[in-house]
Write an enzyme that holds these catalytic residues in place. Structure first.
Site, PDB file in Angstrom:
ATOM      1  N   GLU A  41     -17.046 -28.803 -33.447  1.00 14.39           N
ATOM      2  CA  GLU A  41     -17.877 -28.495 -32.292  1.00 14.39           C
ATOM      3  C   GLU A  41     -17.589 -27.065 -31.833  1.00 14.39           C
ATOM      4  OE1 GLU A  41     -20.079 -27.935 -29.140  1.00 14.39           O
ATOM      5  OE2 GLU A  41     -20.366 -29.706 -30.401  1.00 14.39           O
ATOM      6  N   GLY A  54     -31.547 -42.668 -21.244  1.00 15.11           N
ATOM      7  CA  GLY A  54     -31.685 -44.094 -21.447  1.00 15.11           C
ATOM      8  C   GLY A  54     -31.658 -44.411 -22.936  1.00 15.11           C
ATOM      9  N   ARG A 115     -25.649 -38.564 -19.152  1.00 12.49           N
ATOM     10  CA  ARG A 115     -25.302 -38.184 -20.518  1.00 12.49           C
ATOM     11  C   ARG A 115     -23.811 -37.901 -20.655  1.00 12.49           C
ATOM     12  NH1 ARG A 115     -29.428 -35.981 -23.918  1.00 12.49           N
ATOM     13  NH2 ARG A 115     -31.498 -36.330 -23.039  1.00 12.49           N
ATOM     14  N   ARG A 193     -34.871 -31.425 -13.761  1.00 12.32           N
ATOM     15  CA  ARG A 193     -34.066 -32.632 -13.810  1.00 12.32           C
ATOM     16  C   ARG A 193     -33.151 -32.658 -12.592  1.00 12.32           C
ATOM     17  NH1 ARG A 193     -31.946 -32.380 -20.114  1.00 12.32           N
ATOM     18  NH2 ARG A 193     -33.885 -33.071 -21.112  1.00 12.32           N
ATOM     19  N   ASP A 308     -31.419 -34.356 -33.463  1.00 14.49           N
ATOM     20  CA  ASP A 308     -32.339 -33.278 -33.099  1.00 14.49           C
ATOM     21  C   ASP A 308     -32.384 -32.178 -34.141  1.00 14.49           C
ATOM     22  OD1 ASP A 308     -33.161 -34.491 -30.799  1.00 14.49           O
ATOM     23  OD2 ASP A 308     -31.964 -33.259 -29.435  1.00 14.49           O
ATOM     24  N   ALA A 321     -32.333 -39.595 -28.567  1.00 13.87           N
ATOM     25  CA  ALA A 321     -30.952 -39.985 -28.834  1.00 13.87           C
ATOM     26  C   ALA A 321     -30.896 -41.287 -29.624  1.00 13.87           C
ATOM     27  CB  ALA A 321     -30.172 -40.128 -27.530  1.00 13.87           C
TER      28      ALA A 321
END
Length: 439
Positions: A41, A54, A115, A193, A308, A321
């Protein structure tokens, strides 16, 4: 350049590039199955952008198959809807505030949360040392024995038998294996958001509309709300159609409450009341997808894409997701089968007569065969459904039964996927590819 040789002589070693939800779920699937792996990462720690998320019923079932403990953690973090049947509800957000349609989801299904909470909880299940941070991928080259050498911008290098790019919408792995011709593109929609205090939100929309998913539809925009953080917050997504190009270098840009107020100025007072709860400064999130420039395939040799990085789509079906989790389940299943072939000695002249490198390539051919069509369907379906939400197909928008029929078709194409059968078919496809390539 220091190189770590992850030579798993008894099986295969998998490098996962990207520590978002797809990457972590894949790592946990491999961990459960005893397949050697490492996750790289570029950030200094696990981070997840965005507010709420969700997970649709198919994703929930896939989580259970990835690892029962992964599913148990999900259930602990998610905001439960209790024992009652849950529905997805659509409201006329522009004029009447009346319920337009409801679609049954099930009992305690399509749960959500923040998330960051999910990623923190799932990453806590990883074995120590699995994740390596500050690793921004620069290039991938092949060694003489067919293994992949990952070179990072800090000057280090790692080797692996398989590389899976889970590095998101601006995937470096995608650039390296497919070139620059398949970028994610702006969909001419952006969103605000926010996580709204539940007491304040309840005062605006009423108690009944804070216990399930509600979407307020109107021309050129829509608003989605659902509870997160154990019911302490209402996640709100304000999606606006934008005729202008996106000029910012990043997918986020500074925004203001005034922009949201203007976008919903002539909507019903309930929607305007939700807008009033927004902070004065907030980010605008550009919605990009890969519909215009789709990946022609997900695998090149022993490198493949997932999540993605492979099939970025908008958030309008709530399944980006979830499809990444399905990708992770298929990859974990196939790579376990490949690991068994290699560890059993079947790849060294006993049985298949194939090298470890060829077995790994065959595994990714099978992954692409199983996942490509379903994954590629999602960006287009997501564009289709947002046109319904935002009343751009006026003929359907005026016909409630037709509206419900169309959204039912799209959602159930996602929800009804038999993920258990999918995982079995993935392993069967791998064995078939091995057999075909041996003929």
């Amino acid at each position: 350049m220091p190189t770590t040789d992850n030579d798993n002589a008894g099986g295969i070693h998998v490098a996962i590039v990207g520590g978002g939800i797809t990457g972590v779920i894949l790592a946990l699937g491999l961990q459960r199955r005893g397949v050697s792996h490492a996750l790289y990462e570029r950030a200094p720690a696990f981070t997840e952008i965005g507010a709420g998320i969700g997970f649709s019923p198919n994703a929930e079932r896939a989580l259970r198959l990835v690892d029962p403990e992964v599913y148990a953690v999900y259930k602990r973090v998610a905001s439960s809807t209790g024992d009652a049947e849950d529905f997805f509800n659509w409201v006329d957000g522009r004029r009447s505030n009346e319920l337009v349609a409801s679609l049954l989801i099930g009992v305690d299904a399509f749960q959500g949360g923040r998330r960051s909470d999910f990623l923190e909880a799932w990453s806590g299940l990883l074995s120590p040392g699995t994740a390596k941070f500050g690793k921004e991928l620069d290039s991938i080259v092949s060694s003489e024995d067919g293994r992949a050498v990952l070179k990072f911008r800090d000057g280090s290098a790692e080797t692996a038998d398989v590389v899976i790019g889970c590095d998101g919408i601006r995937s470096r792995v995608r650039q390296l294996i497919l070139g620059e011709a398949h970028p994610a593109a702006y969909t001419n929609k952006f969103c605000f958001r926010a996580l709204l205090p539940m007491d304040a939100a309840r005062a605006v929309v009423g108690e009944a509309r804070t216990t399930s998913r509600f979407m307020y539809n109107g021309p050129g925009a829509h608003v989605l709300t659902y509870a997160v953080a154990g019911g302490a917050l209402l996640n709100a997504l304000f999606v606006v159609t934008d005729p202008e190009p996106w000029t910012a270098d990043r997918h986020t840009a500074p925004g203001t409450k005034r922009e949201a107020v203007d976008a919903f100025a002539d909507w019903h007072p309930v929607v305007r009341g939700l807008v009033d709860l927004l902070p004065e400064t907030l980010d605008k999130w550009a919605i990009f997808d890969m519909y215009d420039y789709p990946a022609p395939h997900y695998n090149v040799g022993n490198v493949a894409l997932a999540g993605d990085a492979a099939h970025a789509s908008g958030p309008h079906l709530g399944s980006g997701a979830g499809f990444g989790i399905e990708d992770g389940l298929v990859l974990a299943s196939i790579l376990k089968a490949a690991d068994d072939v290699v560890a059993g000695g079947l790849s060294s002249g006993k049985g298949t007569g194939k090298s470890k490198a060829q077995v790994c390539c065959d595994a990714l051919v099978a992954y692409n065969a199983v996942r490509f069509d379903r994954d590629q369907w999602l960006p287009g379906a997501t564009r289709e459904v947002v046109e319904l939400f935002q009343s751009r197909d006026q003929e359907v928008g005026r016909d409630r039964e037709r509206f419900l029929s169309e959204v039912d078709r799209l959602y159930h194409t996602i929800w009804d996927n038999d993920v258990d059968q999918m995982a079995r078919e993935a392993v069967d496809e791998f064995m078939n590819v091995m057999a075909r390539q041996s003929d």
